[in-house]
Design an enzyme around this catalytic site. Structure first.
Site: not given
Ligand SMILES: [Zn+2]
Length: 247
Positions: A71, A108-109, A123
């Site tokens: 990912r 989350v990026d 998150h």
């Protein structure tokens, strides 16, 4: 300019405290697949729910770590889109106007950071790591081109991504900040996330109960009766319009 956009501009002009929550939709406009999309390639036979949990990691740490490394490779070249840049400009504008603009994300990026925003992550962070046992933050370099497991220098347990997995609590500091910002705001905007699903639902309800107006920016609006202004557009189209009108 539509009435809805004009209404949103007026609300933002008059607001003293603005709280903005972003979700997967804003990252999708940068080409980052959303969590609910069917997985592709190597991982097409796996469900995210079966990989993003402490149970999965304890059962097969190598598999879960490999999935995250994959990912990370999907995300590493992705760049902020006009929505991220417009939010960064709005945050700067807020400062010059004596407004506070709290930006909170479920993503989350790090595309908000890349665009220059200050952001609170509910998150966790795709690019941060911590120990799966003693919880210490891992400061060492990670080679994203390979998927060998890494050991904690403190306790030798495996290092895991610093991401909130299914069944885990949201980080308490980030959650408290989000609740405070939602309770204190005059305008709450949810962008690219369903305002009917936790945690966005809880935060927008909290804001509403304290008298805030709610704006939803979503290509596929969630038909939440609490929302005052719905902007059914891509975030990357409507946010630059808002920011151009306000700045
Ligand atoms: Zn450790």
């Amino acid at each position: 300019m539509t009435n809805d956009v004009q209404q949103a501009i007026t609300l933002l002009q008059n607001a003293k405290h603005i709280c903005i929550l972003t979700g997967a939709g804003i990252s999708a406009e940068s080409g980052i697949p959303t969590f609910r999309d069917k997985q592709t390639g190597l991982w097409e036979n796996f469900r995210a729910e079966d990989l993003a949990s402490i149970d999965a990691f304890e059962r097969d740490p190598k598999m879960v770590w490999s999935w995250y490394q994959w990912r990370r490779n999907l995300v590493k070249d992705k760049q902020p889109n006009p929505a991220h840049h417009a939010l960064a400009s709005l945050q700067q504008w807020g400062k010059t106007q004596g407004k506070t603009l709290s930006l909170i994300t479920q993503n989350v990026d790090d595309l908000h950071e890349q665009a220059g925003s200050q952001v609170t992550h509910l998150h966790g962070h795709l690019w941060k790591n911590k120990c799966s046992q003693c919880d210490a933050a891992y400061q060492g370099e990670i080679d994203y081109s390979q998927d060998a497991l890494v050991n904690c220098p403190e306790c030798e347990a495996y290092i895991r991504p610093d991401i909130v997995w299914f069944g885990e609590m949201l980080p308490s500091g980030a959650w408290q900040y989000a609740e405070q910002a939602s309770a204190d705001c005059d305008v709450f905007i949810s962008i690219g996330t369903s305002s009917l699903v936790y945690p966005a639902a809880g935060l927008s309800q909290l804001a509403k109960s304290q008298g805030a107006k709610l704006i939803e920016i979503n290509l596929h609006p969630t038909h939440n009766p609490l929302i005052d202004v719905v902007l059914a557009s891509k975030a990357g189209e409507v946010l630059p319009t808002l920011s151009a009108a306000l700045l």
